[in-house]
Scaffold this motif. Sequence first.
Motif, PDB file in Angstrom:
ATOM      1  N   HIS A  90      -1.160  -8.098  -8.463  1.00  0.00           N
ATOM      2  CA  HIS A  90      -0.580  -7.781  -7.355  1.00  0.00           C
ATOM      3  C   HIS A  90       1.023  -8.391  -7.180  1.00  0.00           C
ATOM      4  CE1 HIS A  90      -4.623  -6.559  -6.177  1.00  0.00           C
ATOM      5  NE2 HIS A  90      -4.236  -5.946  -5.194  1.00  0.00           N
ATOM      6  N   ILE A  91       1.897  -7.548  -6.783  1.00  0.00           N
ATOM      7  CA  ILE A  91       3.162  -8.312  -6.368  1.00  0.00           C
ATOM      8  C   ILE A  91       3.297  -8.461  -4.964  1.00  0.00           C
ATOM      9  CG2 ILE A  91       5.313  -7.883  -6.461  1.00  0.00           C
ATOM     10  CD1 ILE A  91       5.096  -6.766  -9.323  1.00  0.00           C
ATOM     11  N   HIS A  92       3.844  -9.195  -4.258  1.00  0.00           N
ATOM     12  CA  HIS A  92       3.891  -9.569  -2.839  1.00  0.00           C
ATOM     13  C   HIS A  92       5.283  -9.884  -2.564  1.00  0.00           C
ATOM     14  CE1 HIS A  92       4.012 -14.234  -3.195  1.00  0.00           C
ATOM     15  NE2 HIS A  92       3.131 -14.045  -4.167  1.00  0.00           N
ATOM     16  N   PHE A 112      12.425 -10.281  -1.034  1.00  0.00           N
ATOM     17  CA  PHE A 112      12.138  -9.067  -0.247  1.00  0.00           C
ATOM     18  C   PHE A 112      11.221  -8.098  -0.856  1.00  0.00           C
ATOM     19  CE2 PHE A 112      14.751  -8.464  -3.988  1.00  0.00           C
ATOM     20  CZ  PHE A 112      14.333  -7.223  -4.701  1.00  0.00           C
ATOM     21  N   PHE A 113      10.928  -7.257  -0.098  1.00  0.00           N
ATOM     22  CA  PHE A 113       9.614  -6.220  -0.553  1.00  0.00           C
ATOM     23  C   PHE A 113       9.772  -5.055   0.276  1.00  0.00           C
ATOM     24  CE2 PHE A 113       5.486  -4.812  -0.949  1.00  0.00           C
ATOM     25  CZ  PHE A 113       5.000  -5.272  -2.317  1.00  0.00           C
ATOM     26  N   PRO A 114       9.733  -3.792  -0.350  1.00  0.00           N
ATOM     27  CA  PRO A 114       9.831  -2.499   0.176  1.00  0.00           C
ATOM     28  C   PRO A 114       8.218  -2.086   0.550  1.00  0.00           C
ATOM     29  CG  PRO A 114       9.640  -2.095  -2.256  1.00  0.00           C
ATOM     30  CD  PRO A 114       9.559  -3.769  -1.932  1.00  0.00           C
ATOM     31  N   THR A 115       8.116  -1.351   1.881  1.00  0.00           N
ATOM     32  CA  THR A 115       6.813  -0.680   2.180  1.00  0.00           C
ATOM     33  C   THR A 115       7.054   0.408   2.818  1.00  0.00           C
ATOM     34  OG1 THR A 115       7.023  -1.617   4.508  1.00  0.00           O
ATOM     35  CG2 THR A 115       5.988  -2.986   2.486  1.00  0.00           C
ATOM     36  N   ASP A 116       5.970   1.499   2.757  1.00  0.00           N
ATOM     37  CA  ASP A 116       6.050   2.695   3.044  1.00  0.00           C
ATOM     38  C   ASP A 116       5.601   2.477   4.930  1.00  0.00           C
ATOM     39  OD1 ASP A 116       5.609   5.400   4.295  1.00  0.00           O
ATOM     40  OD2 ASP A 116       4.058   5.961   2.495  1.00  0.00           O
ATOM     41  N   GLY A 117       6.737   2.288   5.524  1.00  0.00           N
ATOM     42  CA  GLY A 117       6.354   2.211   7.059  1.00  0.00           C
ATOM     43  C   GLY A 117       6.155   0.423   7.413  1.00  0.00           C
ATOM     44  N   ALA A 130       1.296  -5.100  -3.192  1.00  0.00           N
ATOM     45  CA  ALA A 130       0.786  -4.251  -3.710  1.00  0.00           C
ATOM     46  C   ALA A 130       0.210  -4.160  -5.002  1.00  0.00           C
ATOM     47  CB  ALA A 130       2.067  -2.900  -3.553  1.00  0.00           C
ATOM     48  N   THR A 131      -0.366  -3.528  -5.761  1.00  0.00           N
ATOM     49  CA  THR A 131      -1.012  -3.474  -7.108  1.00  0.00           C
ATOM     50  C   THR A 131       0.235  -3.033  -7.800  1.00  0.00           C
ATOM     51  OG1 THR A 131      -1.606  -1.239  -7.134  1.00  0.00           O
ATOM     52  CG2 THR A 131      -3.472  -3.085  -6.482  1.00  0.00           C
ATOM     53  N   PHE A 132       0.018  -3.366  -9.282  1.00  0.00           N
ATOM     54  CA  PHE A 132       1.173  -2.951 -10.396  1.00  0.00           C
ATOM     55  C   PHE A 132       0.437  -2.985 -11.517  1.00  0.00           C
ATOM     56  CE2 PHE A 132       1.152  -7.503 -11.141  1.00  0.00           C
ATOM     57  CZ  PHE A 132       2.008  -7.889 -12.075  1.00  0.00           C
ATOM     58  N   VAL A 146       9.937  -2.178 -12.017  1.00  0.00           N
ATOM     59  CA  VAL A 146       8.270  -2.111 -11.856  1.00  0.00           C
ATOM     60  C   VAL A 146       8.357  -0.922 -10.746  1.00  0.00           C
ATOM     61  CG1 VAL A 146       8.037  -3.711 -10.084  1.00  0.00           C
ATOM     62  CG2 VAL A 146       6.116  -3.206 -11.501  1.00  0.00           C
ATOM     63  N   THR A 147       7.324  -0.095 -11.205  1.00  0.00           N
ATOM     64  CA  THR A 147       6.778   0.910  -9.963  1.00  0.00           C
ATOM     65  C   THR A 147       5.481   0.383  -9.509  1.00  0.00           C
ATOM     66  OG1 THR A 147       7.739   2.720 -11.158  1.00  0.00           O
ATOM     67  CG2 THR A 147       5.997   3.387  -9.482  1.00  0.00           C
ATOM     68  N   LEU A 148       5.589   0.124  -8.211  1.00  0.00           N
ATOM     69  CA  LEU A 148       4.188  -0.609  -7.726  1.00  0.00           C
ATOM     70  C   LEU A 148       3.244   0.573  -7.561  1.00  0.00           C
ATOM     71  CD1 LEU A 148       6.160  -2.474  -4.842  1.00  0.00           C
ATOM     72  CD2 LEU A 148       5.479  -3.241  -6.826  1.00  0.00           C
ATOM     73  N   GLY A 149       1.919  -0.003  -7.200  1.00  0.00           N
ATOM     74  CA  GLY A 149       0.703   1.204  -6.908  1.00  0.00           C
ATOM     75  C   GLY A 149       0.993   1.937  -5.807  1.00  0.00           C
ATOM     76  N   THR A 150       2.032   1.706  -5.050  1.00  0.00           N
ATOM     77  CA  THR A 150       2.244   2.559  -3.790  1.00  0.00           C
ATOM     78  C   THR A 150       3.358   3.613  -4.128  1.00  0.00           C
ATOM     79  OG1 THR A 150       4.190   0.943  -3.395  1.00  0.00           O
ATOM     80  CG2 THR A 150       2.028   0.512  -2.066  1.00  0.00           C
TER      81      THR A 150
END
Length: 498
Positions: A90-92, A112-117, A130-132, A146-150
């Motif tokens: 995981h990357i946090h 920093f970190f991006p999320t959906d919502g 998120a997983t990676f 990197v493309t995260l699991g999200t």
Amino acid sequence: MWAWWLWTACERQPDVALPEDPSVAPIEAYDPLAWVDPFIATGGEGAEIANVNPGASVPFGMTHVGPDSRLAGGAPPFYHCAGYWYNDTHIHGFSHTHAHGMGVPDFGGVSFFPTDGASAALATRSGRMATFSHDAEEASPGRYAVTLGTGIRVETTATMRGGHTRITWPEGAEPVLWLDLDAGVPDVALRDATVAIADDGTLRGFQRLDGSYSGRFGGVKTWTYGSTSPLPTSVGVALADGTLVEGQREAQGEGARLFLRFPEGTTAVELRLALSTTSADGAAANYAAELAADAYDVHVDEAQTLWRDLLSRVRVRGGSDDERYIFHTAMFHAAIMPRRYDDVDGTYRGLDDALHVAPEGFLSDLSLWDTFRTHQSWLIMAWPEVATLVASSLARMTVDGGSVPRWPLAHGYTGGMVGTPATQVIAETWRKGLTDFPVEDIYPGLVAASDGTAARDARDGGARYVAEGFMAVEDGGGSVSETLEYTWSDHALAGLAE
């Protein structure tokens, strides 16, 4: 620190033709970046942990922008001294500062970190992680992606004093970006933090992180200044207990976490952040000079050009593909640290915690006990201007702080390891013909380190060593190794005195 334990996940197939007879063929022109694998030395276990982050940097740059990872259930902090461990799932977070090859955890600043919502469940790092997969991960000198699991993709590059990141969300996602100044890598404590966003979208922050070494002088001070494109449509703060406060634009301490919402339908956001260890004004000036004007792809090209120019100073012929990867990646790793800590105008924070100006530049993060045997010799041969800057920076540290440092980190003394290895560094640099630094400023400090009168980073058992020529076991542990260190330094000092 500069031990090159090697660990890589896949075979490489570079499109580089090798001469049929390496013993006589000319050294051909080739792109050295094709032979660098930033994932080497990011894995391992136990004593084979090398603590290297695959993130983006420029040669000897202040910032090292890359991922902070962990196993789903956590992992030993020792495996995350540089924030990243190849075996993690995981990357946090993505931080702008990372240790490099150190055996203790430090840094991890301005994350920093991006999320959906945005929701209370996402208010903490563990909640956002998120997983990676390594199959969806790329790294080359000056760039990491990197493309995260999200499904969210993060691409980042670096300037000398900042980072430029492009984040892409899947269609239909609600793009939210978290700016987190309330923590560093595992086992790094927060001394102080502030983060704020102005009405015009300007991001400002301050962070003081207390790591295993930086905690020895009160923690590294870092100011940041930046922006996003497009501007967010709404903002808020995530408090330490996970509560979201919509509309609040500033937070402090353990709750120094902003979240930024972007216009509906936005799929790509660019984040530009500059750093400084001197002041908020210094961070703003660094931003204006390095990040305000150019596009992401331009900054990638600039970073890779810097790496290509530096690594092209040395070319090889012959050898196996593996040997070429080992050599070029080691050369790449050798140029990640030490780091520039001066602003674009030459201002830097000295070891006395005051501000000074170095027109020639200022380097710190000098792991001298680990590096004097081979790394400084390499700098002298391959990149002599950097070796000279190391020497001039050590001279400035001695004048600013009052004593020659043993292991200076950012703007502080750490007292790390043993001996007085700066002596060997200065003596070798001078005796090999690189004399364009103020040796007269540091020479008295080297003598004080030898005769036991240094105010800081002094030798154990100094009086008896001076009188009898050895370090007695009664005066401290490691008497044999310390005697070796002291006599080695004194021999180098004698050579410099000539």
